[in-house]
Design a protein around this motif. Sequence first.
Motif, PDB file in Angstrom:
ATOM      1  N   THR A 250      24.262  34.068  30.521  1.00 11.73           N
ATOM      2  CA  THR A 250      24.580  34.594  31.330  1.00 11.73           C
ATOM      3  C   THR A 250      24.883  34.247  32.817  1.00 11.73           C
ATOM      4  O   THR A 250      25.534  34.287  33.465  1.00 11.73           O
ATOM      5  CB  THR A 250      24.044  35.612  31.239  1.00 11.73           C
ATOM      6  N   VAL A 251      23.479  33.547  33.237  1.00 12.24           N
ATOM      7  CA  VAL A 251      23.645  32.621  34.382  1.00 12.24           C
ATOM      8  C   VAL A 251      24.896  31.529  34.244  1.00 12.24           C
ATOM      9  O   VAL A 251      25.087  31.541  34.901  1.00 12.24           O
ATOM     10  CB  VAL A 251      22.440  31.755  34.653  1.00 12.24           C
ATOM     11  N   LEU A 252      25.245  31.637  33.134  1.00 14.06           N
ATOM     12  CA  LEU A 252      26.138  30.324  32.547  1.00 14.06           C
ATOM     13  C   LEU A 252      27.391  30.907  32.816  1.00 14.06           C
ATOM     14  O   LEU A 252      28.552  30.351  33.605  1.00 14.06           O
ATOM     15  CB  LEU A 252      25.991  29.310  31.298  1.00 14.06           C
ATOM     16  N   TYR A 253      27.733  31.959  31.997  1.00 15.71           N
ATOM     17  CA  TYR A 253      28.762  32.861  32.329  1.00 15.71           C
ATOM     18  C   TYR A 253      29.311  32.779  33.587  1.00 15.71           C
ATOM     19  O   TYR A 253      30.221  33.468  33.674  1.00 15.71           O
ATOM     20  CB  TYR A 253      29.262  33.418  31.078  1.00 15.71           C
ATOM     21  N   ILE A 254      28.216  33.671  34.636  1.00 14.45           N
ATOM     22  CA  ILE A 254      28.718  34.237  36.002  1.00 14.45           C
ATOM     23  C   ILE A 254      29.623  32.903  36.680  1.00 14.45           C
ATOM     24  O   ILE A 254      29.700  33.461  37.277  1.00 14.45           O
ATOM     25  CB  ILE A 254      27.861  35.121  36.438  1.00 14.45           C
ATOM     26  N   LEU A 255      28.285  32.017  36.904  1.00 12.61           N
ATOM     27  CA  LEU A 255      28.794  30.680  37.360  1.00 12.61           C
ATOM     28  C   LEU A 255      30.227  30.174  36.643  1.00 12.61           C
ATOM     29  O   LEU A 255      31.212  29.997  38.333  1.00 12.61           O
ATOM     30  CB  LEU A 255      27.604  29.530  37.122  1.00 12.61           C
ATOM     31  N   VAL A 256      30.081  29.892  35.706  1.00  9.12           N
ATOM     32  CA  VAL A 256      31.616  29.488  35.422  1.00  9.12           C
ATOM     33  C   VAL A 256      32.894  30.404  35.768  1.00  9.12           C
ATOM     34  O   VAL A 256      33.536  29.759  36.186  1.00  9.12           O
ATOM     35  CB  VAL A 256      31.922  28.880  33.717  1.00  9.12           C
TER      36      VAL A 256
END
Length: 457
Positions: A250-256
């Motif tokens: 989730t953290v990766l997806y939001i940052l991307v």
Amino acid sequence: MASGEETPSSSSEPTLARTMGLGALTVYGVGDMLGAGIYGLIGKAAGVMGNAVWLAFVMSMLVALLTGLSYANIGSRYPRAAGAPYVAHRAFRAPFISYLIGLGVAASGLTSMATGARIIAGYVQTLGVRWPTELLVIAFLALLTLVVFRGMRESTWMNILCTTVELSGLLIVIAVGVGSWGSVDYLETPPPAAQGDAAAGLTVGLLLQGAVLTFFSFIGFEDILNVAEEVKRPRTTLPLGLLLALVIATVLYILVAITAVSVLPYRELSQSKAALVDVVRKAAPAFPPLLFTAISIFAVANTALLNYVMGSRLLYGMSRQGLLPARLGRVHPVRRTPHVAILVLGVLVLALALAGDIRQLADATSLLLLGAFVVVNGSLLVLKLRPGEPRGAFEVPVGVPAVGALVCLVMIGGRVLGHEADVRAPLIAGGILVGIALLYVLQRPKYVVLEEEPERP
């Protein structure tokens, strides 16, 4: 096994080796989620949500987290590699439901592979290859079928390597685009359709559309349950590993997502065939685009390959248990792979890949899994209310599976009945389920008699 029953394992039969600790399990879960979803759908999601595409990932994460908590509870109670069909059978003792869920989950893997094939075709076309999309899809699936037919050696280090490659691509996107953060309004959405539609901005319907589409990016967390018999201390390790994997993804997806719309206008992003490649190209012109394209292709291909291997083994196993025709259980005498199951899957995936575009196939995958999650949440609810069922080291309140099932139903309804809903994805998903039901009626399989779950540490 003429009777169609599975005898309980005797003490002389080998069991799966418990080699996966918390770290390896978390990496497995993250690696299973990363890939075709974020690499191929960020542009499509931006076309729906505009700069607010990150909110779609938050919404789909909440849905995944609710069901993830249920899966964590299930894994803590019943740490075995049976997945959704086992839990449904334990709760309802209805062979048709278990059969439908088992093949429905397998079918979601097929639509996921078909989505990956079309995504890869788009990436290859950005390299200057002028072949038609359909021809590239056929070529990729033929190559993938050949690889799976020849066999696949599985080990923890290879899984870590694959995940590292996938993760590196996302970290590159964030690193080259972080300087553009704050340059746009992250709540801006596309203007309403030009048909006198008064609705604009962040509506519930818009959030549901975006969440159903980006939910495809979280597909894979449910597969963690299938390696329960290979996890050390599964009753505690499996729930923690599953939840950690969801949070990291989730953290990766939001940052991307934030990075992508900060670098490229969402309208331009939505038209891109290789959205993240174009983001890197604009944010860091000196970065070799060919290298990032290769990373993207590898990430998507790895997701498709994993689905292919798992799907072929699922058909093989169900055949061995008498649930599917015996021919699907045949093993090639030289390659020692289930070649008939592999060929059947290849034909089905090719038909799906040629039948719909990326968004429709991704939506169909999400709809199939959302339906399965309704049944899994409902199964856990029944089991939690049934006296005598074993309790796990990780327990959630009864309200969690109840709300999880309800939210999944709302998302299905929003996709099928929502404003400007496209009927193609529901038709693909519905057609698959009807086909499974007809197959059940024609085959009338004898469901395996499941043994009681052994109490193991």
